[in-house]
Design an enzyme around this catalytic site. Sequence first.
Site, PDB file in Angstrom:
ATOM      1  N   HIS A 199      32.308  55.801  47.553  1.00 39.92           N
ATOM      2  CA  HIS A 199      32.388  54.324  46.977  1.00 39.92           C
ATOM      3  C   HIS A 199      33.847  53.804  47.127  1.00 39.92           C
ATOM      4  CE1 HIS A 199      30.894  50.079  46.356  1.00 39.92           C
ATOM      5  NE2 HIS A 199      30.655  50.244  47.586  1.00 39.92           N
TER       6      HIS A 199
ATOM      7  N   HIS B 183      33.633  40.385  46.651  1.00 42.94           N
ATOM      8  CA  HIS B 183      33.439  41.701  47.172  1.00 42.94           C
ATOM      9  C   HIS B 183      34.233  42.957  46.081  1.00 42.94           C
ATOM     10  CE1 HIS B 183      33.727  46.174  49.191  1.00 42.94           C
ATOM     11  NE2 HIS B 183      32.875  45.315  49.917  1.00 42.94           N
TER      12      HIS B 183
END
Length: 562
Positions: A224, A452
């Site tokens: 990630h 985000h």
Amino acid sequence: WWRCQSRANSSYIKWSTVEVKPEPANTPVSSLVIGSEARQLAAMNQLNPVKYESSPSLAGKRKKEVSDSPGWALSDSDDDDDDDDDDDGDVKGKSLSNLPKRAPPSPKTKKPKVENERPPSPHGRLYYIDEPEDFFESSIPCLNDTYRFYLNKVTGLDRKYNSGFNYCFDIAWMVKQFPSEDRPVLIVHGDKREAKARLVQQAQPFPHIRFCQAKLDIAFGTHHTKMMLLWYEEGFRVIILTSNLIRADWYQKTQGMWMSPMFPRLPKGSSESAGESPTFFKRDLLEYLAAYRAPELEEWIQRIKEHDLSETRVYLVGSTPGRYVGSDMERWGHLRLRKLLYDHTDPVAGEEKWPVIGQFSSIGSMGLDKTKWLKGEFQRTMTTLGKSSLRSDPPMHLVYPSVEDVRTSLEGYPAGGSLPYSIQTAQKQLWLHSFFHRWKANGTGRSHAMPHIKTYMRTSPDFTQLAWFLVTSANLSKAAWGALEKNNTQVMVRSYELGVLYVPAAFTFPLHKNPFPASSSSGFPVPFDLPPTCYSPKDQPWIWNIPYSQAPDTHGNIWVPS
């Protein structure tokens, strides 16, 4: 402590400032299979939207299905292994065959004109390539880049607000953002099997692109981290950011980025310890890269050793998959953050009243109650201030968009494709929602650009001072931050994550006890409004895989995931 500021200090990337509907309105078909099931659903919704209808039809049927339910049923399962942890979704590359069929758009509906590319520069083609500093526009003075923390430019906002390690990639789009010359690009990713094959296929037209697959040996972990290492003739930069390298992440979402200074090359014959920063950023970056155990990264590790990173003023906070014991427990995850806060912050008077704030775009499984992980581990880390023996229990504010935030956003309901909190996870932890606060960012003009970005911080009771601030790829999950095991003698981390921590001590100049301006117009650029706004009794957190048909979004559409 620092003086807070809830306005954007500076933003980056000079994209179009035209008022448009969602940037991906003409989403290429190839992008529909990029990312998670939630992201694929969002792309399909934008390509073939379902219009809101007030008459009893599909929308009415869905409305009845949702309204007939008194609430979320509590699950008997307490399986915390399948963490819904990453903002890009829990499953990548699923088939689109099970997605609902969409009605074709009405021929009477006129689609808005959408800019596909950056506008031509009045300064010539090389403007975007050779002058990266000019990607940033600001509505306030720049503070000489003290913090080097920036928000992205968002299309569809008033102009005054717009001033290759990753999870998701759109290779063709990414290549267009780089200089036209075919300079070598190494992509570090975590894809496996079909997803990996698709990624390699995307890159076939670009022979200058190579891949490095990150090892993910623990179930439900993801790669990630979002980082770029950019090499120049005069040195290199490190960029740590919250955006994936896909088109949809860069236009109408709120994203954040730390950009390093230009790191120059060290003189030949320099010692191994040369070029280190007061925050040991060089050592920690090299340690993070070494944790991949990847031969493809050896060349980059050697290059970094040859450069001077001494100007860095932030601390690196990373996660890498594994089970760690002893002193290694403090190398990664939230225990790494705890160690840094213990060593490099100081206690404050009345600290039990200083709230902790977490802001994120996805949520993992927390357990049956707050004592299991959120309070038992994570809050203890977040409330660490120096060597204080006080184990305070201050307020905790968790910022996560509500359904109404998503519905009224620039993208409408498809923005929820990047907020993949699932009903399966949510129904097991209804207790968590009492901590939730709305996404409000009027100060930066980004209330309608869904986040985000992921940020964590501790503020004074009046929200004017910061004890510390972290921008990171890590969402609120045990997979990202790690969880203690074996009677707290071991920590298990599932995913790769990366962020940077700001503490006041690292920014103290020789002649100033407090180097940060005291005026509210020039403090640290917190990306959302402080104090955060609590959910009202009517607010519900956005859940990506249930329908929303009771009210249309900003484009007149509804959300029907199945």
